[in-house]
Scaffold this motif. Sequence first.
Motif, PDB file in Angstrom:
ATOM      1  N   SER A  73      -0.127  -4.622  -2.778  1.00  0.00           N
ATOM      2  CA  SER A  73      -0.375  -5.257  -1.479  1.00  0.00           C
ATOM      3  C   SER A  73      -0.712  -6.745  -1.626  1.00  0.00           C
ATOM      4  N   PHE A 102       4.745  -4.113  13.805  1.00  0.00           N
ATOM      5  CA  PHE A 102       3.537  -3.417  13.358  1.00  0.00           C
ATOM      6  C   PHE A 102       2.640  -3.106  14.555  1.00  0.00           C
ATOM      7  N   HIS A 286       7.084   3.057  10.176  1.00  0.00           N
ATOM      8  CA  HIS A 286       7.320   1.623   9.973  1.00  0.00           C
ATOM      9  C   HIS A 286       7.040   1.235   8.506  1.00  0.00           C
ATOM     10  N   ILE A 287       6.001   1.812   7.927  1.00  0.00           N
ATOM     11  CA  ILE A 287       5.704   1.545   6.512  1.00  0.00           C
ATOM     12  C   ILE A 287       6.836   2.069   5.626  1.00  0.00           C
ATOM     13  N   TYR A 288       7.276   3.297   5.925  1.00  0.00           N
ATOM     14  CA  TYR A 288       8.380   3.883   5.148  1.00  0.00           C
ATOM     15  C   TYR A 288       9.640   3.022   5.258  1.00  0.00           C
ATOM     16  N   THR A 290       9.940  -0.153   5.997  1.00  0.00           N
ATOM     17  CA  THR A 290       9.788  -1.448   5.320  1.00  0.00           C
ATOM     18  C   THR A 290       9.902  -1.302   3.807  1.00  0.00           C
ATOM     19  N   GLY A 291       9.306  -0.262   3.272  1.00  0.00           N
ATOM     20  CA  GLY A 291       9.283  -0.085   1.823  1.00  0.00           C
ATOM     21  C   GLY A 291      10.590   0.385   1.238  1.00  0.00           C
ATOM     22  N   ALA A 300       4.915  -3.491   2.574  1.00  0.00           N
ATOM     23  CA  ALA A 300       4.679  -2.095   2.952  1.00  0.00           C
ATOM     24  C   ALA A 300       3.352  -1.592   2.365  1.00  0.00           C
ATOM     25  N   SER A 301       3.028  -2.019   1.144  1.00  0.00           N
ATOM     26  CA  SER A 301       1.760  -1.614   0.536  1.00  0.00           C
ATOM     27  C   SER A 301       0.578  -2.190   1.309  1.00  0.00           C
ATOM     28  N   MET A 303       0.504  -2.879   4.508  1.00  0.00           N
ATOM     29  CA  MET A 303       0.357  -2.086   5.736  1.00  0.00           C
ATOM     30  C   MET A 303      -0.246  -0.712   5.431  1.00  0.00           C
ATOM     31  N   ALA A 304       0.118  -0.138   4.280  1.00  0.00           N
ATOM     32  CA  ALA A 304      -0.451   1.157   3.902  1.00  0.00           C
ATOM     33  C   ALA A 304      -1.957   1.038   3.675  1.00  0.00           C
TER      34      ALA A 304
END
Length: 327
Positions: A73, A102, A286-288, A290-291, A300-301, A303-304
């Motif tokens: 991140s 987001f 959205h995280i999935y 993006t990553g 993505a990290s 946001m996670a």
Amino acid sequence: MKGNSSSAKQLTDHDHYKAPSEPSIRKVPPKRKKRRKSQAFQEAMTGYFFLAPALILLGVFLLYPMGAAFYYSFTDFYILKPDDISFIGFENFSYIWQDAQFRQAFWNTVYFSVIVVPVQLAVALGLALLINKKIKFRVFFRTAFFSPVVMSLVVVSILWTFMYNPNEGLINQLLGVIGISPQPFLTSPDQAMNSIIVMSVWQGAGFQMMIFLAGLQNIPNHLYEAADIDGATSWQKFLHVTLPGLKNIALFIFITISIAAFKLLVQPMIMTQGGPLGSTKSLVYHIYETGFNYRDVGYASAMAVVFTMIVLTITIIQRVLIREERG
């Protein structure tokens, strides 16, 4: 003379008095002490042996990914350039609050959670109350209500996508029978998330229904008998006997549904791919996306990490509220 003789006798008894001897402490032989230590060590090693598989899996699939996500991140890690990683500090975190997608995904997730948690809780309780009564075909209803839980969420999502079809879907066919015009459902930004909520409640309520049913069967019958003697109505018995008896179970279900709701992923991925116009895109999706689709692992990290902090905060607040309720 007689008094002198008595004093002499007392003096003699005192002189002959002996204090009770203290029980002697039995010393453990060194060999036995060593044997006990060896046995305790073997028991501890046996315990660690049985714990080892779970600890290894926990470390590989939970702790290591969490640590890696926290590290990435703070980097610009792009998945197609794994050897070109630079430390960029809080740049990813600062960009999160400027990311319109987001914010939309966050509010979609909040909307889904706020609606689905009380509705699913109420439906599960209603079904449990229904099948707790001595009615015909009770076993059939119990099996029918629980069967969606054992089905794969992917399969359920595909089936409901066909059912929600605006042109040939089963639901629009049924609505046509009662004179209601066909609805767009998943193709409408106003109806898509609500359609996913209905499907999610239908799929998940059976599991909570079984937990409620176990709680209902643990409420003592003499409480209902006492309420009958006092002339309580069915509603009064529900308010003053059933609900207090299910309080702890309801709190447990409330927490589990809340956590599951914030992890919304499969339904929008299968049914709408986050559309239309991003109206069903959840935070996890959205995280999935993006990553893995955009390959921006660093962002993505970040946001996670933010998502984890949000869920952790909500969980702590819920636990504090529950503790105050119990206190």
